[in-house]
Design an enzyme around this catalytic site. Structure first.
Site, PDB file in Angstrom:
ATOM      1  N   CYS A  29       0.841  -1.155  -0.008  1.00 56.67           N
ATOM      2  CA  CYS A  29      -0.064  -0.233   0.093  1.00 56.67           C
ATOM      3  C   CYS A  29       1.037   1.271   0.070  1.00 56.67           C
ATOM      4  O   CYS A  29       1.637   1.493   1.049  1.00 56.67           O
ATOM      5  CB  CYS A  29      -0.783  -0.080   1.138  1.00 56.67           C
ATOM      6  SG  CYS A  29      -1.912   1.488   1.464  1.00 56.67           S
ATOM      7  N   VAL A  30       0.582   2.178  -0.978  1.00 56.16           N
ATOM      8  CA  VAL A  30       1.723   3.254  -1.289  1.00 56.16           C
ATOM      9  C   VAL A  30       1.259   4.229  -0.105  1.00 56.16           C
ATOM     10  O   VAL A  30       2.258   4.862   0.444  1.00 56.16           O
ATOM     11  CB  VAL A  30       1.256   3.872  -2.469  1.00 56.16           C
ATOM     12  CG1 VAL A  30      -0.067   4.320  -2.684  1.00 56.16           C
ATOM     13  CG2 VAL A  30       2.430   4.926  -2.764  1.00 56.16           C
TER      14      VAL A  30
END
Length: 134
Positions: A84-85
């Protein structure tokens, strides 16, 4: 393998690899499922689980190196390691592109982990029989 049904899993890993047993359990589950003939559509790292993708983790010689284990397993069985960025940026995990965009001097995302959004978790979940969270 002929006496059981093949299941396709997506794993969601949220535990810190250095301090939470669930991170290790996720790897052990994934490895055992693959060896039993099941499939993995992908692994999505979220919350503190994103720390697994750091290229700067250096456990003691008598400790398990989860980032290396995940990288090797993903290469062997050909499934993506999605990170997840948003959770990554909050925890100091960046790839080269993000480092350049944010004018950071370095990046530390380990290959073959890739930054992606929560939409990718939805896609992985839609392409599997079971979503298993650790």
């Amino acid at each position: 393998m002929s006496d059981h049904q093949v299941t396709k899993f997506t794993l969601l890993v949220t535990g810190n690899p250095a301090s939470h047993q669930s991170a290790s359990n996720a790897y052990q589950f994934c490895s055992a499922a693959l060896k039993a003939g099941h499939k993995v559509s992908g692994v999505f790292f979220y919350l503190d689980g994103v720390l697994t993708a750091s290229n700067l983790i250096s456990p003691a010689t008598d400790e398990v190196n989860l980032p290396d284990l995940w990288a090797n397993l993903a290469k062997e069985y050909q499934f993506p390691l999605e990170v997840c960025v948003s959770a990554s940026l909050r925890r100091g995990i960046v790839n080269q592109q993000e480092a350049e965009q944010l004018a950071l001097s370095n990046y530390n995302l380990k290959s073959p982990f890739v930054l992606s959004g929560l939409g990718q978790l939805a896609e992985l979940s839609a392409s599997c029989d079971r979503l298993v969270q650790f």
